[in-house]
Write a protein that holds these residues in place. Structure first.
Motif, PDB file in Angstrom:
ATOM      1  N   ARG A 154     -44.785 -35.456 -36.996  1.00 41.65           N
ATOM      2  CA  ARG A 154     -43.403 -35.011 -36.758  1.00 41.65           C
ATOM      3  C   ARG A 154     -43.335 -34.026 -35.586  1.00 41.65           C
ATOM      4  O   ARG A 154     -42.403 -34.069 -34.782  1.00 41.65           O
ATOM      5  N   TYR A 155     -44.337 -33.172 -35.480  1.00 43.11           N
ATOM      6  CA  TYR A 155     -44.302 -32.128 -34.456  1.00 43.11           C
ATOM      7  C   TYR A 155     -45.065 -32.503 -33.188  1.00 43.11           C
ATOM      8  O   TYR A 155     -44.765 -31.978 -32.110  1.00 43.11           O
ATOM      9  N   LEU A 156     -46.066 -33.390 -33.300  1.00 45.30           N
ATOM     10  CA  LEU A 156     -46.953 -33.615 -32.159  1.00 45.30           C
ATOM     11  C   LEU A 156     -46.920 -35.038 -31.613  1.00 45.30           C
ATOM     12  O   LEU A 156     -47.641 -35.346 -30.656  1.00 45.30           O
ATOM     13  N   ALA A 157     -46.102 -35.909 -32.182  1.00 43.50           N
ATOM     14  CA  ALA A 157     -46.155 -37.337 -31.816  1.00 43.50           C
ATOM     15  C   ALA A 157     -45.968 -37.576 -30.328  1.00 43.50           C
ATOM     16  O   ALA A 157     -46.638 -38.427 -29.735  1.00 43.50           O
ATOM     17  N   ASP A 158     -45.065 -36.844 -29.686  1.00 41.03           N
ATOM     18  CA  ASP A 158     -44.800 -37.089 -28.271  1.00 41.03           C
ATOM     19  C   ASP A 158     -45.421 -36.023 -27.368  1.00 41.03           C
ATOM     20  O   ASP A 158     -45.025 -35.875 -26.206  1.00 41.03           O
ATOM     21  N   LYS A 159     -46.404 -35.295 -27.912  1.00 36.00           N
ATOM     22  CA  LYS A 159     -47.039 -34.222 -27.146  1.00 36.00           C
ATOM     23  C   LYS A 159     -48.419 -34.650 -26.675  1.00 36.00           C
ATOM     24  O   LYS A 159     -49.003 -35.619 -27.166  1.00 36.00           O
ATOM     25  N   SER A 160     -48.959 -33.928 -25.714  1.00 32.69           N
ATOM     26  CA  SER A 160     -50.306 -34.232 -25.214  1.00 32.69           C
ATOM     27  C   SER A 160     -51.332 -33.993 -26.322  1.00 32.69           C
ATOM     28  O   SER A 160     -51.093 -33.230 -27.263  1.00 32.69           O
ATOM     29  N   SER A 161     -52.476 -34.629 -26.171  1.00 29.73           N
ATOM     30  CA  SER A 161     -53.483 -34.599 -27.237  1.00 29.73           C
ATOM     31  C   SER A 161     -54.065 -33.205 -27.483  1.00 29.73           C
ATOM     32  O   SER A 161     -54.640 -32.955 -28.542  1.00 29.73           O
ATOM     33  N   ASP A 162     -53.943 -32.312 -26.488  1.00 26.86           N
ATOM     34  CA  ASP A 162     -54.501 -30.978 -26.677  1.00 26.86           C
ATOM     35  C   ASP A 162     -53.455 -29.969 -27.180  1.00 26.86           C
ATOM     36  O   ASP A 162     -53.734 -28.777 -27.266  1.00 26.86           O
ATOM     37  N   THR A 163     -52.268 -30.431 -27.528  1.00 23.90           N
ATOM     38  CA  THR A 163     -51.254 -29.534 -28.092  1.00 23.90           C
ATOM     39  C   THR A 163     -51.630 -29.168 -29.513  1.00 23.90           C
ATOM     40  O   THR A 163     -52.036 -30.024 -30.304  1.00 23.90           O
ATOM     41  N   ARG A 164     -51.501 -27.904 -29.841  1.00 21.74           N
ATOM     42  CA  ARG A 164     -51.902 -27.401 -31.158  1.00 21.74           C
ATOM     43  C   ARG A 164     -50.663 -27.077 -31.995  1.00 21.74           C
ATOM     44  O   ARG A 164     -49.634 -26.646 -31.479  1.00 21.74           O
ATOM     45  N   LEU A 165     -50.810 -27.274 -33.307  1.00 16.02           N
ATOM     46  CA  LEU A 165     -49.736 -26.970 -34.253  1.00 16.02           C
ATOM     47  C   LEU A 165     -50.064 -25.681 -34.991  1.00 16.02           C
ATOM     48  O   LEU A 165     -51.110 -25.564 -35.642  1.00 16.02           O
ATOM     49  N   ILE A 166     -49.171 -24.703 -34.895  1.00 11.74           N
ATOM     50  CA  ILE A 166     -49.290 -23.435 -35.613  1.00 11.74           C
ATOM     51  C   ILE A 166     -48.204 -23.402 -36.677  1.00 11.74           C
ATOM     52  O   ILE A 166     -47.031 -23.655 -36.397  1.00 11.74           O
ATOM     53  N   VAL A 167     -48.589 -23.103 -37.908  1.00  7.51           N
ATOM     54  CA  VAL A 167     -47.628 -22.968 -39.009  1.00  7.51           C
ATOM     55  C   VAL A 167     -47.585 -21.507 -39.429  1.00  7.51           C
ATOM     56  O   VAL A 167     -48.624 -20.874 -39.630  1.00  7.51           O
ATOM     57  N   VAL A 168     -46.371 -20.973 -39.536  1.00  6.64           N
ATOM     58  CA  VAL A 168     -46.162 -19.567 -39.890  1.00  6.64           C
ATOM     59  C   VAL A 168     -45.356 -19.527 -41.177  1.00  6.64           C
ATOM     60  O   VAL A 168     -44.282 -20.133 -41.268  1.00  6.64           O
ATOM     61  N   MET A 169     -45.880 -18.832 -42.194  1.00  5.49           N
ATOM     62  CA  MET A 169     -45.169 -18.764 -43.471  1.00  5.49           C
ATOM     63  C   MET A 169     -45.410 -17.418 -44.137  1.00  5.49           C
ATOM     64  O   MET A 169     -46.376 -16.712 -43.820  1.00  5.49           O
ATOM     65  N   ALA A 170     -44.504 -17.085 -45.072  1.00  9.39           N
ATOM     66  CA  ALA A 170     -44.588 -15.754 -45.680  1.00  9.39           C
ATOM     67  C   ALA A 170     -43.983 -15.723 -47.071  1.00  9.39           C
ATOM     68  O   ALA A 170     -43.266 -14.787 -47.424  1.00  9.39           O
ATOM     69  N   GLY A 171     -44.251 -16.748 -47.875  1.00  8.27           N
ATOM     70  CA  GLY A 171     -43.727 -16.748 -49.230  1.00  8.27           C
ATOM     71  C   GLY A 171     -42.212 -16.692 -49.233  1.00  8.27           C
ATOM     72  O   GLY A 171     -41.536 -17.438 -48.526  1.00  8.27           O
ATOM     73  N   GLY A 172     -41.650 -15.754 -50.001  1.00  7.61           N
ATOM     74  CA  GLY A 172     -40.203 -15.620 -50.079  1.00  7.61           C
ATOM     75  C   GLY A 172     -39.567 -15.156 -48.791  1.00  7.61           C
ATOM     76  O   GLY A 172     -38.401 -15.448 -48.523  1.00  7.61           O
ATOM     77  N   GLY A 173     -40.309 -14.403 -47.982  1.00  9.32           N
ATOM     78  CA  GLY A 173     -39.833 -14.006 -46.670  1.00  9.32           C
ATOM     79  C   GLY A 173     -39.007 -12.739 -46.606  1.00  9.32           C
ATOM     80  O   GLY A 173     -38.540 -12.358 -45.528  1.00  9.32           O
ATOM     81  N   ALA A 174     -38.828 -12.062 -47.728  1.00  8.50           N
ATOM     82  CA  ALA A 174     -37.955 -10.881 -47.741  1.00  8.50           C
ATOM     83  C   ALA A 174     -38.393  -9.816 -46.747  1.00  8.50           C
ATOM     84  O   ALA A 174     -37.560  -9.129 -46.144  1.00  8.50           O
ATOM     85  N   ASP A 175     -39.716  -9.674 -46.566  1.00  5.41           N
ATOM     86  CA  ASP A 175     -40.220  -8.646 -45.647  1.00  5.41           C
ATOM     87  C   ASP A 175     -41.054  -9.250 -44.528  1.00  5.41           C
ATOM     88  O   ASP A 175     -41.943  -8.605 -43.972  1.00  5.41           O
ATOM     89  N   ALA A 176     -40.745 -10.496 -44.151  1.00  7.11           N
ATOM     90  CA  ALA A 176     -41.536 -11.208 -43.148  1.00  7.11           C
ATOM     91  C   ALA A 176     -41.028 -11.040 -41.727  1.00  7.11           C
ATOM     92  O   ALA A 176     -41.684 -11.495 -40.786  1.00  7.11           O
ATOM     93  N   TYR A 177     -39.890 -10.391 -41.549  1.00  6.65           N
ATOM     94  CA  TYR A 177     -39.296 -10.304 -40.215  1.00  6.65           C
ATOM     95  C   TYR A 177     -40.235  -9.664 -39.185  1.00  6.65           C
ATOM     96  O   TYR A 177     -40.372 -10.201 -38.073  1.00  6.65           O
ATOM     97  N   PRO A 178     -40.883  -8.535 -39.457  1.00  4.03           N
ATOM     98  CA  PRO A 178     -41.739  -7.939 -38.422  1.00  4.03           C
ATOM     99  C   PRO A 178     -42.830  -8.884 -37.930  1.00  4.03           C
ATOM    100  O   PRO A 178     -43.093  -8.959 -36.724  1.00  4.03           O
ATOM    101  N   MET A 179     -43.465  -9.615 -38.853  1.00  2.60           N
ATOM    102  CA  MET A 179     -44.514 -10.554 -38.455  1.00  2.60           C
ATOM    103  C   MET A 179     -43.945 -11.663 -37.571  1.00  2.60           C
ATOM    104  O   MET A 179     -44.505 -11.993 -36.511  1.00  2.60           O
ATOM    105  N   MET A 180     -42.820 -12.248 -37.981  1.00  2.00           N
ATOM    106  CA  MET A 180     -42.257 -13.370 -37.239  1.00  2.00           C
ATOM    107  C   MET A 180     -41.641 -12.931 -35.919  1.00  2.00           C
ATOM    108  O   MET A 180     -41.708 -13.650 -34.918  1.00  2.00           O
ATOM    109  N   SER A 181     -41.081 -11.738 -35.891  1.00  2.00           N
ATOM    110  CA  SER A 181     -40.554 -11.204 -34.637  1.00  2.00           C
ATOM    111  C   SER A 181     -41.676 -10.982 -33.636  1.00  2.00           C
ATOM    112  O   SER A 181     -41.552 -11.308 -32.447  1.00  2.00           O
ATOM    113  N   THR A 182     -42.793 -10.442 -34.113  1.00  2.00           N
ATOM    114  CA  THR A 182     -43.941 -10.212 -33.236  1.00  2.00           C
ATOM    115  C   THR A 182     -44.498 -11.530 -32.721  1.00  2.00           C
ATOM    116  O   THR A 182     -44.909 -11.640 -31.562  1.00  2.00           O
TER     117      THR A 182
END
Length: 358
Positions: A154-182
């Motif tokens: 879904r994320y890499l089908a039309d991208k070059s073979s060396d493109t990397r997928l990074i997934v960012v998650m934080a459970g419920g997310g209530a206090d995840a803003y500083p990490m995701m903003s950074t």
């Protein structure tokens, strides 16, 4: 269902839905728990997290079981890391948890590994009670990552073979803003050397105004924002790198999928996430950045490094992820032994044996 309560801080609770004072709702919860136990008469009463319940709410039920003719086995289940030892010991002493363990509990199941975090030592459980403690290993989601290839496509089908997928998650997310903003501030530097697509799962409890801010800033970048996903294991498995906070469930899922990860624990108020991230990093299972040291420059440097040099699992000391099976085996054997009028099973009947008293 018990009326819901929420924890404000160590030792402080409040009702979440009913318009009742906490003493009133505590009294109601005590009555409901005792009534259900004494009428249902379960073979096992498995208590999660707090030996005495929130503010001692389990004590009347535990006392009733002890003095009744029912043969319910009372078992305590604990995540290995609850908070700092100092906070946990102080709360347990103040709320009677040590007395409850001695008086009521037949077994303590720790959902972790003794050589990572020794609960008996850290929480000063008396040695005569240590024989009750069994380290099951970590309890993880037993589902399969059946959609990992679809997520990656879904994320890499039309991208070059060396493109990397990074997934960012934080459970419920209530206090995840500083990490995701950074992360948003760090990504342009990463993209100078490596093509990436970033899938950010904000979590359902992040305030809408903060999600709007992140979405606006992420718009010119290769970032896909979503509130939640139904198959977190597939996202973790599909990723080349996961960036996450350090809650129990997410970190154990990362270990199970063996995906390289950078953990950024929450700053507080509990020391649980910081402790877990540090200990898992010490085992070379993950990398971590302390929240007090988190900057766009440091995060960009770590992301770039790990995309070039993925963390290899420490093959000499892999995590024990069989906690659910071990806990189930012990519970079943305890029930069978109780029904047959025998003592609880020998620790050597459970594999792998990690008993604190031996």
């Amino acid at each position: 269902k018990l009326p819901s309560i929420a924890k404000d801080s160590p030792g402080n609770w409040k009702a979440t839905h009913l318009s009742m004072s906490f003493p009133e709702i505590l009294h109601l919860r005590k009555q409901l728990i005792s009534h259900v136990l004494l009428n249902y008469v379960p073979d096992i009463f498995l208590v999660d997290h707090m030996p005495h319940g929130a503010m001692g709410e389990l004590l009347p039920a535990l006392e009733a079981i002890k003095h009744s003719r029912i043969h319910t086995q009372v078992v305590l289940g604990l995540r290995d890391i609850l908070d700092s030892p100092e906070v946990t010991i102080n709360r347990w002493q103040a709320e009677g948890a040590y007395d409850a363990i001695e008086r009521y509990y037949a077994r303590i199941l720790v959902f972790g590994m003794q050589d990572v975090y020794d609960v008996v030592e850290q929480y000063q459980i008396p040695q005569d009670q240590a024989k009750k403690v069994f380290y099951c290993g970590y309890v993880t989601n037993l589902a399969t990552a059946s959609n990992a290839q679809l997520v990656r496509a879904r994320y890499l089908a039309d991208k070059s073979s060396d493109t990397r997928l990074i997934v960012v998650m934080a459970g419920g997310g209530a206090d995840a803003y500083p990490m995701m903003s950074t992360l948003i501030d760090a990504l342009p530097k990463v993209l100078e050397d490596q093509d990436c697509i970033v899938a950010v799962v904000t979590g359902p409890f992040m305030p809408t105004e903060l999600i709007a801010d992140l979405s606006q800033r992420a718009e010119p970048l290769p970032i896909s924002m979503m509130e939640s996903v139904n198959d977190s294991l597939s996202y973790i498995s599909a990723a080349d790198l996961v960036i996450s906070m350090a809650g129990y469930n997410t970190t154990v899922e990362i270990l199970r999928m063996k995906t390289p990860a950078i953990l950024i624990p929450r700053a507080g108020p509990s020391a649980e996430q910081r402790t877990r991230a540090r200990l898992f990093c010490d085992k070379h299972w993950v990398d971590m950045i302390d929240p007090d040291e988190l900057t766009p420059e440091i995060l960009a440097q770590r992301i770039s490094y790990h995309l070039r040099h993925p963390i290899e699992s420490n093959r000499n000391a892999p995590p024990n992820l069989d906690g659910a099976a071990a806990a189930a085996r012990l519970t079943l054997l305890s029930v069978l032994a109780s029904k047959n009028g025998k003592v609880l099973p020998s620790p050597r009947l459970i594999s792998p044996p990690q008993w604190a008293g031996e």
